[in-house]
Design a protein around this motif. Sequence first.
Motif, PDB file in Angstrom:
ATOM      1  N   THR A 149      10.178  54.262 122.346  1.00  0.00           N
ATOM      2  CA  THR A 149       8.778  54.403 121.926  1.00  0.00           C
ATOM      3  C   THR A 149       8.201  53.022 121.664  1.00  0.00           C
ATOM      4  O   THR A 149       7.267  52.601 122.331  1.00  0.00           O
ATOM      5  CB  THR A 149       8.651  55.287 120.675  1.00  0.00           C
ATOM      6  N   LEU A 150       8.754  52.308 120.688  1.00  0.00           N
ATOM      7  CA  LEU A 150       8.282  50.950 120.427  1.00  0.00           C
ATOM      8  C   LEU A 150       8.869  49.953 121.422  1.00  0.00           C
ATOM      9  O   LEU A 150       8.341  48.862 121.593  1.00  0.00           O
ATOM     10  CB  LEU A 150       8.616  50.524 118.998  1.00  0.00           C
ATOM     11  N   TYR A 151       9.945  50.309 122.055  1.00  0.00           N
ATOM     12  CA  TYR A 151      10.522  49.474 123.107  1.00  0.00           C
ATOM     13  C   TYR A 151      11.353  50.367 124.017  1.00  0.00           C
ATOM     14  O   TYR A 151      11.759  51.469 123.632  1.00  0.00           O
ATOM     15  CB  TYR A 151      11.411  48.367 122.519  1.00  0.00           C
TER      16      TYR A 151
ATOM     17  N   LEU B  40       0.624  45.943 117.088  1.00  0.00           N
ATOM     18  CA  LEU B  40       0.951  46.380 115.732  1.00  0.00           C
ATOM     19  C   LEU B  40       0.181  45.594 114.677  1.00  0.00           C
ATOM     20  O   LEU B  40      -0.165  46.144 113.627  1.00  0.00           O
ATOM     21  CB  LEU B  40       2.450  46.294 115.492  1.00  0.00           C
TER      22      LEU B  40
ATOM     23  N   LEU C  95      14.132  45.840 114.990  1.00  0.00           N
ATOM     24  CA  LEU C  95      12.824  45.375 114.507  1.00  0.00           C
ATOM     25  C   LEU C  95      12.786  43.847 114.465  1.00  0.00           C
ATOM     26  O   LEU C  95      11.789  43.230 114.843  1.00  0.00           O
ATOM     27  CB  LEU C  95      12.524  45.959 113.126  1.00  0.00           C
TER      28      LEU C  95
ATOM     29  N   TYR D 222      10.779  51.709 106.953  1.00  0.00           N
ATOM     30  CA  TYR D 222      11.504  52.403 108.009  1.00  0.00           C
ATOM     31  C   TYR D 222      12.548  53.321 107.385  1.00  0.00           C
ATOM     32  O   TYR D 222      13.036  53.081 106.289  1.00  0.00           O
ATOM     33  CB  TYR D 222      12.146  51.438 109.010  1.00  0.00           C
TER      34      TYR D 222
ATOM     35  N   VAL E 224       8.539  53.383 110.704  1.00  0.00           N
ATOM     36  CA  VAL E 224       9.457  53.700 111.798  1.00  0.00           C
ATOM     37  C   VAL E 224      10.457  54.733 111.300  1.00  0.00           C
ATOM     38  O   VAL E 224      10.998  54.622 110.204  1.00  0.00           O
ATOM     39  CB  VAL E 224      10.189  52.437 112.295  1.00  0.00           C
TER      40      VAL E 224
ATOM     41  N   PHE F 182       6.222  55.902 113.848  1.00  0.00           N
ATOM     42  CA  PHE F 182       6.716  55.654 115.195  1.00  0.00           C
ATOM     43  C   PHE F 182       8.200  55.964 115.276  1.00  0.00           C
ATOM     44  O   PHE F 182       8.946  55.674 114.342  1.00  0.00           O
ATOM     45  CB  PHE F 182       6.560  54.169 115.565  1.00  0.00           C
TER      46      PHE F 182
ATOM     47  N   LEU G  62       3.543  44.014 122.001  1.00  0.00           N
ATOM     48  CA  LEU G  62       3.821  44.937 120.917  1.00  0.00           C
ATOM     49  C   LEU G  62       3.433  44.315 119.572  1.00  0.00           C
ATOM     50  O   LEU G  62       2.809  44.972 118.731  1.00  0.00           O
ATOM     51  CB  LEU G  62       5.306  45.317 120.916  1.00  0.00           C
TER      52      LEU G  62
ATOM     53  N   LEU H 245      11.581  54.714 117.242  1.00  0.00           N
ATOM     54  CA  LEU H 245      11.940  53.355 117.637  1.00  0.00           C
ATOM     55  C   LEU H 245      12.362  53.283 119.103  1.00  0.00           C
ATOM     56  O   LEU H 245      11.631  52.779 119.944  1.00  0.00           O
ATOM     57  CB  LEU H 245      13.051  52.836 116.720  1.00  0.00           C
TER      58      LEU H 245
ATOM     59  N   ILE I 274       6.128  46.097 109.944  1.00  0.00           N
ATOM     60  CA  ILE I 274       6.472  47.482 109.605  1.00  0.00           C
ATOM     61  C   ILE I 274       6.537  47.603 108.085  1.00  0.00           C
ATOM     62  O   ILE I 274       7.272  46.878 107.426  1.00  0.00           O
ATOM     63  CB  ILE I 274       7.821  47.888 110.253  1.00  0.00           C
TER      64      ILE I 274
END
Length: 131
Positions: A14-16, A84, A108, A120, A95, A9, A80, A11, A117
């Motif tokens: 995308t994830l937030y 996950l 994170l 990263y 990540v 992913f 989220l 970060l 995760i």
Amino acid sequence: MKIMKKIIFDLDDTLYCSEELRLNRDRTILHFLGHRINEYILLKRTRGTIESLRKMGINKKEFFEIMNEVPMNIEEDEKLINMLKEIGKKYELIVLSNSSEYCVRETLRKLGISHLINNYYHGEYFENEKP
């Protein structure tokens, strides 16, 4: 031993998503550049942030120091976290970010997903920006 497939992913955005954080980071960059803002804006038309700053003689280390000072106004995201948790049952979660190690780690943590995760990689790992 079963080898798990990986999902990688990005970060930021995308994830937030945090428009406020993005604006604060942009303002911080512009304030730092002072009278060189127009040069930066021209470079940004065809390049990423880090590459544009490098063309202006500002290295990644200096950029990361500036960004590490921007307050991160993000919060845990239960949706989220739950997503996950489910995905993490079948895949290794990774990540990849252009941000500094500090920014990735703090993001994170604030999102409440650092324990989900597996690994990263941050901008300090790489000479160039990720595409």
